[in-house]
Design an enzyme around this catalytic site. Sequence first.
Site, PDB file in Angstrom:
ATOM      1  N   GLU A 272     -26.629  38.203  21.807  1.00  0.00           N
ATOM      2  CA  GLU A 272     -26.426  37.385  20.610  1.00  0.00           C
ATOM      3  C   GLU A 272     -24.947  37.236  20.275  1.00  0.00           C
ATOM      4  OE1 GLU A 272     -28.441  39.794  17.714  1.00  0.00           O
ATOM      5  OE2 GLU A 272     -30.419  39.435  18.559  1.00  0.00           O
ATOM      6  N   ARG A 311     -11.188  35.861   5.702  1.00  0.00           N
ATOM      7  CA  ARG A 311     -11.044  37.053   6.550  1.00  0.00           C
ATOM      8  C   ARG A 311      -9.796  37.889   6.257  1.00  0.00           C
ATOM      9  NH1 ARG A 311     -10.936  37.638  11.272  1.00  0.00           N
ATOM     10  NH2 ARG A 311     -12.567  39.203  11.453  1.00  0.00           N
ATOM     11  N   CYS A 341      -6.049  31.465  -7.670  1.00  0.00           N
ATOM     12  CA  CYS A 341      -5.444  32.366  -8.661  1.00  0.00           C
ATOM     13  C   CYS A 341      -5.925  33.798  -8.484  1.00  0.00           C
ATOM     14  CB  CYS A 341      -5.756  31.858 -10.060  1.00  0.00           C
ATOM     15  SG  CYS A 341      -5.016  30.261 -10.304  1.00  0.00           S
TER      16      CYS A 341
HETATM   17  N1  LLP Z   1     -26.400  39.807  16.096  1.00  0.00           N
HETATM   18  C1  LLP Z   1     -26.496  40.415  14.909  1.00  0.00           C
HETATM   19  C2  LLP Z   1     -27.747  41.078  14.548  1.00  0.00           C
HETATM   20  C3  LLP Z   1     -25.395  40.433  14.022  1.00  0.00           C
HETATM   21  O1  LLP Z   1     -25.507  41.049  12.846  1.00  0.00           O
HETATM   22  C4  LLP Z   1     -24.189  39.777  14.387  1.00  0.00           C
HETATM   23  C5  LLP Z   1     -23.032  39.753  13.481  1.00  0.00           C
HETATM   24  C6  LLP Z   1     -24.144  39.133  15.647  1.00  0.00           C
HETATM   25  C7  LLP Z   1     -25.261  39.183  16.473  1.00  0.00           C
HETATM   26  C8  LLP Z   1     -22.925  38.417  16.132  1.00  0.00           C
HETATM   27  O2  LLP Z   1     -21.861  39.266  16.305  1.00  0.00           O
HETATM   28  P1  LLP Z   1     -20.500  38.736  16.953  1.00  0.00           P
HETATM   29  O3  LLP Z   1     -20.771  38.448  18.399  1.00  0.00           O
HETATM   30  O4  LLP Z   1     -20.091  37.508  16.223  1.00  0.00           O
HETATM   31  O5  LLP Z   1     -19.573  39.849  16.748  1.00  0.00           O
HETATM   32  N2  LLP Z   1     -17.905  38.185   8.812  1.00  0.00           N
HETATM   33  C9  LLP Z   1     -17.412  39.193   9.737  1.00  0.00           C
HETATM   34  C10 LLP Z   1     -18.364  39.403  10.905  1.00  0.00           C
HETATM   35  C11 LLP Z   1     -19.750  39.815  10.500  1.00  0.00           C
HETATM   36  C12 LLP Z   1     -20.676  39.983  11.680  1.00  0.00           C
HETATM   37  C13 LLP Z   1     -22.084  40.169  11.263  1.00  0.00           C
HETATM   38  N3  LLP Z   1     -23.056  40.276  12.327  1.00  0.00           N
HETATM   39  C14 LLP Z   1     -16.029  38.790  10.213  1.00  0.00           C
HETATM   40  O6  LLP Z   1     -15.497  37.783   9.750  1.00  0.00           O
HETATM   41  O7  LLP Z   1     -15.426  39.506  11.009  1.00  0.00           O
END
Ligand code: LLP
Length: 412
Positions: A272, A311, A341
């Site tokens: 994923e 971020r 602000c």
């Molecule tokens: N699968 C599940 C169950 C997840 O919770 C996530 C991300 C992914 C896949 C995808 O993960 P990736 O390959 O994108 O690392 N907003 C945060 C990141 C939160 C990620 C949440 N879950 C940021 O800006 O770094």
Amino acid sequence: MFHYENGKLLCEETSLEEIAREAGTPCYVYSSKSILDAWQAYDAALGDLPHMVCYAVKANSTLAVLSLLARAGSGFDIVSGGELFRVLQAGGDPAKVVFSGVGKTVAEIELALRSGISNFNCESEGELAEIDAAAGRLGVTARFSLRVNPDVDAATHPYISTGLRDHKFGIDIHEAPAVYARARRFSNLRAAGVSCHIGSQILDYSPILEAAGKVLSLIEQLQAEGLPIDHVDLGGGLGIAYQASEQAPAIHDFIGALRDRVERAGLTVMIEPGRSIVGPSGVLLTKVLYRKNSPAKEFVIVDAAMNDLIRPSLYKAHHEIRPLQNGGGAAIVADVVGPVCETGDFLARDREMADAQPGDYLAISSAGAYGFVQASNYNSRPRPAEVLVNGEQWRVVRQRESYNDLIKGESV
Ligand code: LLP
């Protein structure tokens, strides 16, 4: 895919300055080639192993991005009914959708069952009961995996680490066999897999391999107990290089290492990935509004803010900031801040950067993942436009919000 040519920053073969002038700023720009190359790197590395690359929609759920991936044959990892709706609108195949998340509502579960998704990644026994009941009402059988928590430290930012015992995610891996055993009583469910996801922005992937090892042993045990487990879902999490000092693992190497572990198990492998597909594929364009200095600091005030890209404020994340016209001029050390602000509204702090003057454009790099999707209307700021580039061509794939969009659905 973002590179300088004759001092101009390009996305593929398109000038980012041309986009900034015509589409306005702030504006997200994505490279289709970069997105597809990253997705294909996963798909190709998994090769002849039965597999499904389920792009994590939460990283960037813009329809044009989803449609690009759907046409490449991607599956999708969703965490809400809204994300499922988007995938379907973009032409995604519901049979390649997995539904993750700790808090699925009955309405979302029913929508997913009616749409014919592939699998539910479940995180509690209460949720299993809810899915069983919904499947019974609709006369279907639901395939599920338990998302197990392998108690592995992903060594990433605490807000995006998910695989430790005290996190809200998953079911403790040691309790999983008993939960699968109890789930046999649900006549509308079929235990089809085991899933896990230990965190995000993981630069050293050995914890993912360690988690995979634990999950595969669990699967062997479950199969020995007669459960028809046919797939393993290893989640997302592979990190990207936000700054020059960071080294992102190559997708090919990461999958190669995973393959070594899963190959002999005879399972369909699902992953994923989100950030590693769209993160490096996007930038946020912004225009310098003012320069200002206080006795202690130099400020570059730009038209993008924390509401557009949260971020840096939320995770102290570092995003490189590059001028669209590389004049090679004197470097300054400055805070890059937006109009919101809040003292916490910054895109960079104490950053050595180009001596950008009012009217100049800047590109905030690696903003394709968790950028627009985490944007808000805070300070009643319309959310930015989004542009998709393909070679020398580009088009606006989401219009900048208008003031009327800001009050949609409201009444006095
Ligand atoms: N699968 C599940 C169950 C997840 O919770 C996530 C991300 C992914 C896949 C995808 O993960 P990736 O390959 O994108 O690392 N907003 C945060 C990141 C939160 C990620 C949440 N879950 C940021 O800006 O770094």
